[in-house]
Design a protein around this motif. Structure first.
Motif, short mmCIF file in Angstrom:
data_model
loop_
_atom_site.label_atom_id
_atom_site.label_comp_id
_atom_site.label_asym_id
_atom_site.label_seq_id
_atom_site.Cartn_x
_atom_site.Cartn_y
_atom_site.Cartn_z
N LYS A 131 -4.86 -8.13 10.77
CA LYS A 131 -6.13 -7.86 10.10
C LYS A 131 -6.08 -6.44 9.54
N HIS A 132 -6.46 -6.26 8.26
CA HIS A 132 -6.35 -4.95 7.62
C HIS A 132 -7.42 -4.72 6.57
N GLN A 133 -7.60 -3.43 6.24
CA GLN A 133 -8.58 -3.01 5.24
C GLN A 133 -8.23 -1.58 4.84
N ILE A 134 -8.40 -1.24 3.56
CA ILE A 134 -8.18 0.12 3.10
C ILE A 134 -9.50 0.69 2.58
N ILE A 135 -9.76 1.96 2.91
CA ILE A 135 -11.03 2.60 2.56
C ILE A 135 -10.73 3.93 1.88
N ALA A 136 -11.30 4.13 0.70
CA ALA A 136 -11.12 5.40 -0.01
C ALA A 136 -11.89 6.51 0.70
N GLN A 137 -11.24 7.65 0.88
CA GLN A 137 -11.84 8.80 1.56
C GLN A 137 -11.92 9.97 0.59
N GLY A 138 -12.67 10.99 0.97
CA GLY A 138 -12.78 12.19 0.13
C GLY A 138 -13.70 11.96 -1.05
N ASP A 139 -13.61 12.84 -2.04
CA ASP A 139 -14.50 12.75 -3.20
C ASP A 139 -13.79 12.27 -4.46
N GLN A 140 -12.53 11.85 -4.34
CA GLN A 140 -11.77 11.35 -5.48
C GLN A 140 -11.52 9.85 -5.33
N PRO A 141 -11.38 9.14 -6.45
CA PRO A 141 -11.03 7.71 -6.36
C PRO A 141 -9.64 7.54 -5.73
N LEU A 142 -9.42 6.39 -5.16
CA LEU A 142 -8.13 6.03 -4.59
C LEU A 142 -7.43 5.09 -5.57
N LYS A 143 -6.15 5.34 -5.83
CA LYS A 143 -5.32 4.43 -6.60
C LYS A 143 -4.12 4.08 -5.74
N CYS A 144 -3.87 2.78 -5.61
CA CYS A 144 -2.69 2.36 -4.86
C CYS A 144 -2.17 1.04 -5.42
N LEU A 145 -0.91 0.79 -5.15
CA LEU A 145 -0.31 -0.50 -5.45
C LEU A 145 -0.40 -1.34 -4.20
N ALA A 146 -0.68 -2.62 -4.36
CA ALA A 146 -0.63 -3.57 -3.25
C ALA A 146 0.35 -4.67 -3.64
N ILE A 147 1.39 -4.80 -2.83
CA ILE A 147 2.45 -5.77 -3.10
C ILE A 147 2.42 -6.81 -1.99
N MET A 148 2.36 -8.06 -2.38
CA MET A 148 2.33 -9.15 -1.40
C MET A 148 3.59 -10.00 -1.52
N ALA A 149 4.19 -10.30 -0.38
CA ALA A 149 5.35 -11.18 -0.32
C ALA A 149 5.06 -12.21 0.76
N LYS A 150 4.84 -13.33 0.44
CA LYS A 150 4.71 -14.29 -0.63
C LYS A 150 3.59 -13.83 -1.58
N PRO A 151 3.61 -14.35 -2.81
CA PRO A 151 2.59 -13.92 -3.77
C PRO A 151 1.17 -14.20 -3.30
N PHE A 152 0.24 -13.41 -3.81
CA PHE A 152 -1.18 -13.56 -3.45
C PHE A 152 -1.64 -14.99 -3.74
N ASP A 153 -2.38 -15.53 -2.79
CA ASP A 153 -3.01 -16.83 -2.93
C ASP A 153 -4.40 -16.70 -2.32
N VAL A 154 -5.44 -16.95 -3.09
CA VAL A 154 -6.81 -16.78 -2.62
C VAL A 154 -7.07 -17.63 -1.36
N GLU A 155 -6.33 -18.71 -1.20
CA GLU A 155 -6.52 -19.57 -0.02
C GLU A 155 -5.84 -19.01 1.23
#
Length: 159
Positions: A131-155
């Motif tokens: 179980k995971h979650q990412i939260i932007a901190q500070g006063d600047q926007p967060l930019k990140c890449l998220a790579i999934m292996a196997k490809p993302f599937d909404v299900e």
């Protein structure tokens, strides 16, 4: 090495020892998509695929022709305004692991019952079932890449 034509691609693959099976797959991909390599310039990706107000998701690589036709992983650029979380509650995947690469900003990454502080250049991996979650901190926007292996599937998103 950027290869400009099919003949050069086959010579190159033979030189580095790809099997006939790999050469056939590369040839099929060129036939289907007209190219062997797919290059995405992130600066040219202007419109988010999903905009949830404070959370913007830009699809970079996926199984579609426009997404490079990748079969074994997917990649998004995730932008979060300060204080925003992605997603709004922690989630996990039964089929995929997810790797986050922080490009800019600060974040807290929650994985199971632990929290990790991330900054530009840091990489975090949520394994299958974690179980995971990412939260932007500070006063600047967060930019990140998220790579999934196997490809993302909404299900394959569970809370």
């Amino acid at each position: 090495m950027l290869l400009s034509n099919c003949k050069a691609s086959l010579i190159y693959t033979r030189e580095i020892g790809y099997s006939a099976k790999h050469q056939a797959l590369a040839s099929k991909k060129r036939k289907n998509y007209g190219e062997l390599m797919h290059i995405v310039k992130m600066d040219n990706v202007k419109t988010p695929t999903i905009d949830l107000g404070g959370e913007r998701i830009f699809e970079l690589l996926n199984a579609s022709k426009a997404g490079g036709g990748v079969q074994n992983h997917s990649m998004i650029l995730l932008e979060l305004d300060a204080g925003q979380a992605s997603p709004s509650e922690a989630h996990f995947h039964k089929q995929s692991e997810e790797t986050y690469v922080v490009l800019s900003g600060l974040a807290i990454m929650r994985i199971e019952d632990q929290e990790f502080r991330l900054e530009a250049g840091d990489v975090a991996v949520a394994g299958i079932g974690e179980k995971h979650q990412i939260i932007a901190q500070g006063d600047q926007p967060l930019k990140c890449l998220a790579i999934m292996a196997k490809p993302f599937d909404v299900e394959d998103v569970y809370t």
